[in-house]
Design a protein around this motif. Structure first.
Motif, PDB file in Angstrom:
ATOM      1  N   LYS A 182       0.855  -1.228  -0.007  1.00 19.47           N
ATOM      2  CA  LYS A 182      -0.081   0.062   0.144  1.00 19.47           C
ATOM      3  C   LYS A 182       0.986   1.398  -0.192  1.00 19.47           C
ATOM      4  CE  LYS A 182      -2.660   1.500   3.602  1.00 19.47           C
ATOM      5  NZ  LYS A 182      -3.771   1.569   4.490  1.00 19.47           N
ATOM      6  N   THR A 183       0.673   2.162  -1.071  1.00 16.29           N
ATOM      7  CA  THR A 183       1.323   3.341  -1.179  1.00 16.29           C
ATOM      8  C   THR A 183       0.539   4.686  -1.302  1.00 16.29           C
ATOM      9  OG1 THR A 183       2.866   2.363  -2.419  1.00 16.29           O
ATOM     10  CG2 THR A 183       2.758   4.697  -2.282  1.00 16.29           C
ATOM     11  N   ILE A 184       0.378   5.284  -0.025  1.00 15.62           N
ATOM     12  CA  ILE A 184      -0.554   6.324   0.119  1.00 15.62           C
ATOM     13  C   ILE A 184       0.285   7.635   0.696  1.00 15.62           C
ATOM     14  CG2 ILE A 184      -2.615   4.916   0.875  1.00 15.62           C
ATOM     15  CD1 ILE A 184      -2.095   5.757   3.805  1.00 15.62           C
ATOM     16  N   THR A 185      -0.555   8.813   0.463  1.00 13.76           N
ATOM     17  CA  THR A 185      -0.148  10.028   0.928  1.00 13.76           C
ATOM     18  C   THR A 185      -1.059  10.401   2.116  1.00 13.76           C
ATOM     19  OG1 THR A 185      -0.974  11.203  -1.004  1.00 13.76           O
ATOM     20  CG2 THR A 185       1.139  10.634  -0.995  1.00 13.76           C
ATOM     21  N   VAL A 186      -0.737  11.169   2.819  1.00 14.39           N
ATOM     22  CA  VAL A 186      -1.539  12.028   3.978  1.00 14.39           C
ATOM     23  C   VAL A 186      -1.242  13.176   4.097  1.00 14.39           C
ATOM     24  CG1 VAL A 186      -2.510  11.925   6.368  1.00 14.39           C
ATOM     25  CG2 VAL A 186      -1.603   9.762   5.303  1.00 14.39           C
ATOM     26  N   HIS A 187      -2.169  14.050   3.579  1.00 17.86           N
ATOM     27  CA  HIS A 187      -1.987  15.618   3.881  1.00 17.86           C
ATOM     28  C   HIS A 187      -3.302  16.322   4.296  1.00 17.86           C
ATOM     29  CE1 HIS A 187       0.458  14.747   0.176  1.00 17.86           C
ATOM     30  NE2 HIS A 187       1.149  16.155   0.390  1.00 17.86           N
TER      31      HIS A 187
ATOM     32  N   PRO B 239      -7.458   4.698   0.194  1.00 22.10           N
ATOM     33  CA  PRO B 239      -8.245   5.348   1.227  1.00 22.10           C
ATOM     34  C   PRO B 239      -9.578   4.512   1.476  1.00 22.10           C
ATOM     35  CG  PRO B 239      -7.767   6.734  -0.491  1.00 22.10           C
ATOM     36  CD  PRO B 239      -7.317   5.612  -1.055  1.00 22.10           C
ATOM     37  N   THR B 240     -10.233   3.836   0.487  1.00 20.05           N
ATOM     38  CA  THR B 240     -11.238   2.936   0.743  1.00 20.05           C
ATOM     39  C   THR B 240     -10.708   1.623   1.663  1.00 20.05           C
ATOM     40  OG1 THR B 240     -12.487   3.436  -1.196  1.00 20.05           O
ATOM     41  CG2 THR B 240     -13.035   1.511  -0.179  1.00 20.05           C
TER      42      THR B 240
ATOM     43  N   VAL C 228     -14.200  10.269   6.435  1.00 16.82           N
ATOM     44  CA  VAL C 228     -14.149   9.073   5.794  1.00 16.82           C
ATOM     45  C   VAL C 228     -14.193   7.933   7.246  1.00 16.82           C
ATOM     46  CG1 VAL C 228     -13.140   7.434   4.376  1.00 16.82           C
ATOM     47  CG2 VAL C 228     -13.223   9.831   3.682  1.00 16.82           C
ATOM     48  N   GLN C 229     -13.172   8.122   7.950  1.00 22.04           N
ATOM     49  CA  GLN C 229     -12.977   7.239   9.154  1.00 22.04           C
ATOM     50  C   GLN C 229     -14.354   6.935   9.881  1.00 22.04           C
ATOM     51  OE1 GLN C 229     -11.089   4.554   9.696  1.00 22.04           O
ATOM     52  NE2 GLN C 229      -9.386   5.214   8.621  1.00 22.04           N
ATOM     53  N   ALA C 230     -14.981   8.386  10.411  1.00 20.34           N
ATOM     54  CA  ALA C 230     -15.876   8.445  11.173  1.00 20.34           C
ATOM     55  C   ALA C 230     -17.240   7.653  10.490  1.00 20.34           C
ATOM     56  CB  ALA C 230     -16.206   9.954  11.334  1.00 20.34           C
ATOM     57  N   ARG C 231     -17.398   7.816   9.308  1.00 17.60           N
ATOM     58  CA  ARG C 231     -18.496   6.969   8.508  1.00 17.60           C
ATOM     59  C   ARG C 231     -18.254   5.775   8.432  1.00 17.60           C
ATOM     60  NH1 ARG C 231     -21.979   8.381   3.791  1.00 17.60           N
ATOM     61  NH2 ARG C 231     -23.118   6.375   3.256  1.00 17.60           N
ATOM     62  N   ALA C 232     -17.135   5.251   8.082  1.00 17.93           N
ATOM     63  CA  ALA C 232     -16.676   3.805   8.240  1.00 17.93           C
ATOM     64  C   ALA C 232     -16.994   2.963   9.661  1.00 17.93           C
ATOM     65  CB  ALA C 232     -15.450   3.576   7.620  1.00 17.93           C
ATOM     66  N   HIS C 233     -16.709   3.895  10.578  1.00 19.04           N
ATOM     67  CA  HIS C 233     -16.623   3.127  11.892  1.00 19.04           C
ATOM     68  C   HIS C 233     -18.305   3.292  12.321  1.00 19.04           C
ATOM     69  CE1 HIS C 233     -12.471   3.485  12.525  1.00 19.04           C
ATOM     70  NE2 HIS C 233     -12.589   2.926  13.622  1.00 19.04           N
ATOM     71  N   VAL C 234     -19.033   4.322  12.091  1.00 19.08           N
ATOM     72  CA  VAL C 234     -20.572   4.207  12.247  1.00 19.08           C
ATOM     73  C   VAL C 234     -21.265   3.027  11.654  1.00 19.08           C
ATOM     74  CG1 VAL C 234     -22.710   5.465  11.665  1.00 19.08           C
ATOM     75  CG2 VAL C 234     -20.921   6.404  12.592  1.00 19.08           C
ATOM     76  N   GLU C 235     -20.580   2.736  10.192  1.00 18.85           N
ATOM     77  CA  GLU C 235     -21.448   1.672   9.605  1.00 18.85           C
ATOM     78  C   GLU C 235     -20.913   0.312  10.336  1.00 18.85           C
ATOM     79  OE1 GLU C 235     -21.880   3.544   4.874  1.00 18.85           O
ATOM     80  OE2 GLU C 235     -19.848   2.534   5.549  1.00 18.85           O
TER      81      GLU C 235
ATOM     82  N   PRO D 252      -9.070  14.745  -1.294  1.00 20.52           N
ATOM     83  CA  PRO D 252      -8.956  14.004  -0.380  1.00 20.52           C
ATOM     84  C   PRO D 252      -7.683  14.263   0.507  1.00 20.52           C
ATOM     85  CG  PRO D 252      -9.581  12.815  -2.264  1.00 20.52           C
ATOM     86  CD  PRO D 252      -8.942  14.054  -2.659  1.00 20.52           C
ATOM     87  N   VAL D 253      -7.814  13.930   1.928  1.00 22.66           N
ATOM     88  CA  VAL D 253      -6.719  14.002   2.976  1.00 22.66           C
ATOM     89  C   VAL D 253      -5.638  12.601   2.541  1.00 22.66           C
ATOM     90  CG1 VAL D 253      -5.996  13.786   5.186  1.00 22.66           C
ATOM     91  CG2 VAL D 253      -7.617  15.315   4.496  1.00 22.66           C
ATOM     92  N   ILE D 254      -6.460  11.605   2.422  1.00 21.75           N
ATOM     93  CA  ILE D 254      -5.697  10.517   2.078  1.00 21.75           C
ATOM     94  C   ILE D 254      -5.919   9.947   0.640  1.00 21.75           C
ATOM     95  CG2 ILE D 254      -5.162   8.146   2.784  1.00 21.75           C
ATOM     96  CD1 ILE D 254      -6.241   8.402   5.664  1.00 21.75           C
TER      97      ILE D 254
END
Length: 294
Positions: free
Chosen positions: A52-57, A87-88, A120-127, A64-66
């Motif tokens: 996995k290669t990602i950038t976080v800004h 990100p997904t 995005v993380q908040a939504r995923a955790h709610v689900e 998107p941040v990620i």
């Protein structure tokens, strides 16, 4: 809705594979870039490998941040099986890790659930908690009411009902009543007051640098502490590092997968900084058909 419950089981299986010496992953490679960080995370077991290669800004507003991708490879031949959206994968596997931790460690999995953050993380955790634990009393807290209400409306379209805490009194009440709390922000300073229930389960997922802490030190210092990966946490878990935690107090999640000791009194804090093994779990789930036919 995505199958978070099955992914949380896949995460548990990969952690067991690491204990058995079958699955491996080196420490995450982190490279500073202007305004953010570039992260590279490989992992492999006896069937597939992932990178996995990602950038976080964190300062991104129009983008998107990620951003990034996960390359999935057949371990025995090097054949590329495909690519997943970074990100997904990050959102879903992180929520699945929190779900697994809650299934094992939370004293009361019925809720209420408080989620601090509206990304995005908040939504995923709610689900994930809605689906995996059947939680129905869920409150959202965000930096702005507008963004929190926008997320609540989007979740409602997917059949998930949440409330939005709209003022300081409502937020404090939600913190005091919550059986489970998820902090999923980019804040470098605590976003949660230490007024939690005595049996609360907290999953801190937002910060991943030694300088950042979403949780107050007082809560961390009196809680029973767990992590997703011990070695990564020792250099990245600012929630613990800033609180001066002695690492002999901390238990990795894999140590309690199959038989949890009697739960001591007090809050439980689970800190996740992320690990390539969890991307491996997501890839195994996504490419199960390819693996079975290879």
């Amino acid at each position: 809705m995505y199958d978070y419950l099955s992914l949380s089981d896949a995460v548990a299986d990969v952690l067991r594979a690491r204990l058995a010496g079958v699955a491996t992953a080196p420490e995450r490679l982190s490279v500073p870039v202007p305004g953010g960080v570039l992260l590279c995370m490989p992992a492999a077991d006896d069937q597939i490998a992932v990178v996995k290669t990602i950038t976080v800004h964190p300062g991104n507003r129009e983008r998107p941040v990620i951003q990034g991708e996960v390359t999935v490879i057949e371990a025995a031949t090097g054949r590329r099986l495909g690519t997943l959206d970074g990100p997904t994968v990050t959102a879903r596997r992180t929520a699945a890790v929190s779900l697994l931790a809650a299934r094992i460690l939370a004293a009361d999995t019925a809720g209420p659930l408080l989620v601090i953050g509206v990304g995005v993380q908040a939504r995923a955790h709610v689900e994930a908690f809605w689906q995996g634990l059947g939680v129905r009393a869920i409150t959202l807290v965000g930096r702005t009411q507008e963004r929190a209400e926008a997320l609540a409306a989007s979740l409602a379209e997917a059949g998930v009902t949440v409330q939005v805490a709209t003022d300081k009194a409502a937020v404090e009440q939600a913190v005091q009543q919550a059986a489970m709390i998820v902090t999923a922000t980019t804040s470098c300073e605590p976003v949660l007051a230490d007024v939690v229930r005595g049996d609360v389960f907290v999953s801190a997922v937002g910060s991943f640098t030694p300088e950042a802490a979403e949780l107050p030190a007082a809560l961390v210092q009196r809680a029973i502490l767990y992590v997703d990966d011990m070695e990564s946490a020792k250099v990245e878990a600012g929630d613990y590092l800033r609180a001066g935690v002695h690492w002999e107090r901390v238990t990795p999640l894999e140590a309690v997968l199959d038989g949890v000791p009697p739960r001591p009194a007090g809050p439980v804090v689970f800190k996740t900084v992320g690990h390539a093994l969890f991307d491996l779990a997501a890839a195994r789930q996504a490419f199960a058909g390819s693996i079975a036919s290879s």
